[in-house]
Write an enzyme that holds these catalytic residues in place. Structure first.
Site, PDB file in Angstrom:
ATOM      1  N   HIS A 109      -7.980  -6.988  12.565  1.00  0.00           N
ATOM      2  CA  HIS A 109      -8.216  -7.416  11.179  1.00  0.00           C
ATOM      3  C   HIS A 109      -7.222  -8.468  10.688  1.00  0.00           C
ATOM      4  O   HIS A 109      -7.580  -9.299   9.871  1.00  0.00           O
ATOM      5  CB  HIS A 109      -8.141  -6.209  10.228  1.00  0.00           C
ATOM      6  CG  HIS A 109      -9.299  -5.275  10.371  1.00  0.00           C
ATOM      7  ND1 HIS A 109      -9.573  -4.282   9.453  1.00  0.00           N
ATOM      8  CD2 HIS A 109     -10.262  -5.178  11.330  1.00  0.00           C
ATOM      9  CE1 HIS A 109     -10.668  -3.615   9.836  1.00  0.00           C
ATOM     10  NE2 HIS A 109     -11.093  -4.132  10.980  1.00  0.00           N
ATOM     11  N   HIS A 122     -12.700 -11.422   8.583  1.00  0.00           N
ATOM     12  CA  HIS A 122     -11.239 -11.291   8.644  1.00  0.00           C
ATOM     13  C   HIS A 122     -10.555 -12.662   8.749  1.00  0.00           C
ATOM     14  O   HIS A 122      -9.427 -12.830   8.299  1.00  0.00           O
ATOM     15  CB  HIS A 122     -10.836 -10.405   9.812  1.00  0.00           C
ATOM     16  CG  HIS A 122     -11.397  -9.017   9.697  1.00  0.00           C
ATOM     17  ND1 HIS A 122     -11.079  -8.175   8.658  1.00  0.00           N
ATOM     18  CD2 HIS A 122     -12.294  -8.348  10.466  1.00  0.00           C
ATOM     19  CE1 HIS A 122     -11.741  -7.035   8.791  1.00  0.00           C
ATOM     20  NE2 HIS A 122     -12.494  -7.121   9.886  1.00  0.00           N
ATOM     21  N   ASP A 144      17.731  -5.353  16.459  1.00  0.00           N
ATOM     22  CA  ASP A 144      19.108  -5.109  16.028  1.00  0.00           C
ATOM     23  C   ASP A 144      19.613  -3.870  16.779  1.00  0.00           C
ATOM     24  O   ASP A 144      18.958  -3.392  17.722  1.00  0.00           O
ATOM     25  CB  ASP A 144      19.202  -4.984  14.500  1.00  0.00           C
ATOM     26  CG  ASP A 144      18.579  -3.700  13.967  1.00  0.00           C
ATOM     27  OD1 ASP A 144      17.957  -2.945  14.745  1.00  0.00           O
ATOM     28  OD2 ASP A 144      18.712  -3.450  12.752  1.00  0.00           O
ATOM     29  N   CYS A 167      13.603  -2.854  14.722  1.00  0.00           N
ATOM     30  CA  CYS A 167      14.791  -2.395  13.999  1.00  0.00           C
ATOM     31  C   CYS A 167      14.525  -0.936  13.619  1.00  0.00           C
ATOM     32  O   CYS A 167      13.554  -0.349  14.109  1.00  0.00           O
ATOM     33  CB  CYS A 167      15.086  -3.275  12.782  1.00  0.00           C
ATOM     34  SG  CYS A 167      13.836  -3.249  11.481  1.00  0.00           S
ATOM     35  N   THR A 206      13.524   0.796  10.754  1.00  0.00           N
ATOM     36  CA  THR A 206      12.249   1.057  10.075  1.00  0.00           C
ATOM     37  C   THR A 206      11.174   0.024  10.410  1.00  0.00           C
ATOM     38  O   THR A 206      10.000   0.239  10.103  1.00  0.00           O
ATOM     39  CB  THR A 206      12.426   0.993   8.548  1.00  0.00           C
ATOM     40  OG1 THR A 206      12.917  -0.320   8.215  1.00  0.00           O
ATOM     41  CG2 THR A 206      13.407   2.050   8.059  1.00  0.00           C
TER      42      THR A 206
END
Ligand code: RB5
Length: 147
Positions: free
Chosen positions: A100, A135, A10, A67, A69
């Protein structure tokens, strides 16, 4: 064959995305830039869905989002079946997201990493393999939800 990697951001991630497109080319990948194409304010979910849909359908093996965050992009991308979008804010998180969690979408929080840090994170994520073993069982269980 050159791997095509869809990438989008964004407005908050736009400048970083431009830098990562250049870096992907430099590393020999073929970035598929799905926007945004300026720093003008825009809504992140559409970009996340565009990249995640390519991974979900198998059109691409992995994708990249950014973006402010990293959170909004990851929420939207993770709605897609088979997509494991990981927000990585440092190199170690990127490595563990691959080893993982078999993360197939990298999400970069543009307001919380420098461009240099993001390039390091990108390279680690691109180059690190999934460990499998215990995993693999855990990653498979992610999809064990009641329909
Ligand atoms: C845009 O201001 C910001 O909300 C967005 O880039 C992202 O951080 C959302 O999760």
């Amino acid at each position: 064959m050159t791997e095509i990697i869809p990438i989008a951001a964004d407005h908050a991630g736009y400048a970083l995305k431009q830098r990562l497109v250049t870096e992907l080319r430099r590393l020999g990948y073929e970035p598929r830039d799905l926007g945004t194409n300026s720093a003008e304010s825009t809504d992140y979910p559409a970009y996340a869905h565009d990249v995640a849909a390519q991974v979900e359908t198998g059109a691409a093996r992995r994708g990249i989002l950014s973006c402010g965050t990293g959170l909004g992009m990851s929420y939207a991308a993770n709605r897609h079946r088979g997509v494991r979008a990981a927000v990585a804010w440092n190199d170690e998180v990127a490595r563990l997201a691959r080893e993982h969690n078999d993360a197939n979408v990298l999400v970069l929080p543009a307001r919380f990493v420098s461009e240099a840090e993001a390039v390091t994170i990108l390279r680690t994520w691109l180059e690190t393999s999934f460990e499998g073993g215990r995993h693999a069982r855990r990653v498979a269980a992610i999809d064990e939800v009641a329909e």
